[in-house]
Design a protein around this motif. Structure first.
Motif, mmCIF file in Angstrom:
data_model
loop_
_atom_site.group_PDB
_atom_site.id
_atom_site.type_symbol
_atom_site.label_atom_id
_atom_site.label_comp_id
_atom_site.label_asym_id
_atom_site.label_seq_id
_atom_site.Cartn_x
_atom_site.Cartn_y
_atom_site.Cartn_z
ATOM 1 N N UNK A 1 -39.397 34.443 4.183
ATOM 2 C CA UNK A 1 -40.006 35.673 4.697
ATOM 3 C C UNK A 1 -41.308 35.314 5.405
ATOM 4 N N UNK A 2 -41.760 36.199 6.291
ATOM 5 C CA UNK A 2 -42.969 35.949 7.096
ATOM 6 C C UNK A 2 -44.192 36.593 6.455
ATOM 7 N N UNK A 3 -45.340 35.936 6.620
ATOM 8 C CA UNK A 3 -46.601 36.573 6.279
ATOM 9 C C UNK A 3 -47.029 37.464 7.449
ATOM 10 N N UNK B 1 -42.307 29.614 17.200
ATOM 11 C CA UNK B 1 -42.550 31.020 17.522
ATOM 12 C C UNK B 1 -41.294 31.857 17.366
ATOM 13 N N UNK B 2 -40.150 31.318 17.788
ATOM 14 C CA UNK B 2 -38.890 32.049 17.672
ATOM 15 C C UNK B 2 -38.474 32.186 16.207
ATOM 16 N N UNK B 3 -38.702 31.125 15.413
ATOM 17 C CA UNK B 3 -38.355 31.189 13.996
ATOM 18 C C UNK B 3 -39.220 32.226 13.279
ATOM 19 N N UNK B 4 -40.522 32.235 13.619
ATOM 20 C CA UNK B 4 -41.415 33.201 12.980
ATOM 21 C C UNK B 4 -41.020 34.626 13.370
ATOM 22 N N UNK C 1 -31.938 30.037 5.761
ATOM 23 C CA UNK C 1 -32.071 29.086 6.871
ATOM 24 C C UNK C 1 -30.848 29.169 7.779
ATOM 25 N N UNK C 2 -29.665 29.385 7.191
ATOM 26 C CA UNK C 2 -28.446 29.485 7.988
ATOM 27 C C UNK C 2 -28.515 30.711 8.906
ATOM 28 N N UNK C 3 -28.995 31.847 8.362
ATOM 29 C CA UNK C 3 -29.099 33.069 9.178
ATOM 30 C C UNK C 3 -30.114 32.878 10.303
ATOM 31 N N UNK C 4 -31.226 32.231 9.997
ATOM 32 C CA UNK C 4 -32.234 31.957 11.042
ATOM 33 C C UNK C 4 -31.643 31.039 12.104
ATOM 34 N N UNK C 5 -30.865 30.045 11.679
ATOM 35 C CA UNK C 5 -30.251 29.114 12.633
ATOM 36 C C UNK C 5 -29.317 29.849 13.577
ATOM 37 N N UNK C 6 -28.553 30.802 13.041
ATOM 38 C CA UNK C 6 -27.653 31.576 13.894
ATOM 39 C C UNK C 6 -28.441 32.376 14.934
ATOM 40 N N UNK D 1 -38.090 35.661 14.158
ATOM 41 C CA UNK D 1 -36.843 35.997 13.470
ATOM 42 C C UNK D 1 -37.125 36.489 12.054
ATOM 43 N N UNK D 2 -38.102 35.848 11.380
ATOM 44 C CA UNK D 2 -38.450 36.277 10.020
ATOM 45 C C UNK D 2 -39.162 37.628 10.022
#
Length: 331
Positions: free
Chosen positions: A74-76, A20-23, A34-39, A25-26
């Motif tokens: 990117x997110x749908x 949920x947090x990853x989605x 992936x590095x930016x999402x990890x940060x 973030x997108x």
């Protein structure tokens, strides 16, 4: 469960879950690496990448590879995902209902042609239900519990035989508790039987509309009547052996019994004004001392009359007494 495992969208919109947090973030930061999402998640890049792969697998996210080889994500649109998940679940529900219908046909077919010995067995014929009612009473060792309500299965002749059986079993020391529908007071013949067995030691109570027709023997076996119309082609009832279903039926009976009103020759018997006043104050939560002061009585008189009212109403608490009194029309 592995970090990247995600088989449904159940936790996609949960801000506390990794996916949920990853989605989220997108959604907030399109075309992230992936590095930016990890940060943003505060986790190692390999964990973030595994979560993004899981989102991609469920088409919640898309992997974009630029000309220089950089991979971005990117997110749908959330609305599209929600609609797709709704369609998937509706499809699952339809498939489950279809499978249940097919199994239901098999269930009924098998039980029409075999004498199954499972915990719950369907009964299709009136005569078999009546035979089961007699058998449970014949074989009970200590107690029989019954919920009786119309429409009735038996004719006058069968009713007389059942009455004689019940009387004989009471004489043999079997404890009977029968819960009747309040319409019993309009059925003179059945009421005669009830009062006769009560005089022999049985217990009987009434409720306005008991939810089922049931007989229990020693809390170990039961027959539950589903309907009384043989033309339907569906089971008329079920035999229930030791099982969670039986435990539920026992608890249901005991709960109904605690709420029911003891049967009496004159169900509309009135209270005198003093008892009515005591009962009214009882139902409002007044203590014996308060009732005594309000009515100018001694505390001993109030205690004695309160005990008598509880006994007449078959109640174990003051609240229950108020409920029973209201049902009888005393308040």
């Amino acid at each position: 469960m592995p970090v990247g495992a995600l088989t449904t969208l159940d936790d996609l919109f949960d801000p506390a879950s990794l996916h949920g947090r990853a989605y989220a973030a997108l959604v907030q930061h399109p075309r992230s690496t992936a590095f930016e999402v990890a940060e943003r998640l505060g986790c190692p890049p390999r964990i973030a990448e595994a979560a993004l792969e899981a989102l991609c697998h469920l088409e919640a996210a898309v992997r974009l590879t630029e000309a220089n080889g950089t991979v971005r994500w990117d997110a749908h649109a959330p609305e599209a995902l929600s609609e797709a998940e709704t369609r998937r679940r509706n499809g699952d529900m339809l498939r489950m209902q279809s499978a249940a219908a097919r199994l239901g046909e098999t269930f009924r077919s098998v039980r029409r042609t075999t004498d199954a010995d499972g915990a719950v067995v369907a009964v299709y014929e009136r005569r078999q239900l009546l035979a089961d009612f007699e058998d449970l009473q014949h074989t009970a060792h200590a107690r029989v519990k019954v919920v009786e309500r119309g429409p009735f299965l038996s004719d006058v002749e069968t009713e007389e035989r059942m009455f004689e059986l019940k009387s004989a079993r009471i004489a043999a020391g079997i404890d009977y508790r029968t819960l009747y529908q309040e319409t019993i007071y309009q059925d003179a013949e059945r009421l005669r039987h009830v009062l006769a067995t009560n005089a022999a030691g049985a217990q009987a109570r009434t409720l306005p509309d008991p939810p089922m027709k049931l007989i229990l023997a020693d809390d170990r076996r039961a027959v539950l009547v589903l309907h009384t119309d043989e033309r339907r082609g569906d089971p008329m009832g079920v035999r229930v052996g030791p099982s969670p279903t039986l435990d539920l039926l026992v608890k249901t009976f005991d709960s109904l019994w605690s709420m029911a009103t003891p049967i009496s020759v004159n169900p509309s018997e009135a209270l005198d004004e003093r008892d009515r006043a005591i009962l009214t104050l009882m139902s409002m939560g007044a203590t014996d001392d308060t009732i005594a002061r309000r009515l100018g009585l001694s505390r001993r008189t109030v205690v004695r009359r309160t005990a008598s009212l509880l006994e007449r109403l078959g109640a174990s608490t003051r609240f229950q007494a108020g409920v029973q009194a209201t049902r009888r029309g005393w308040l």
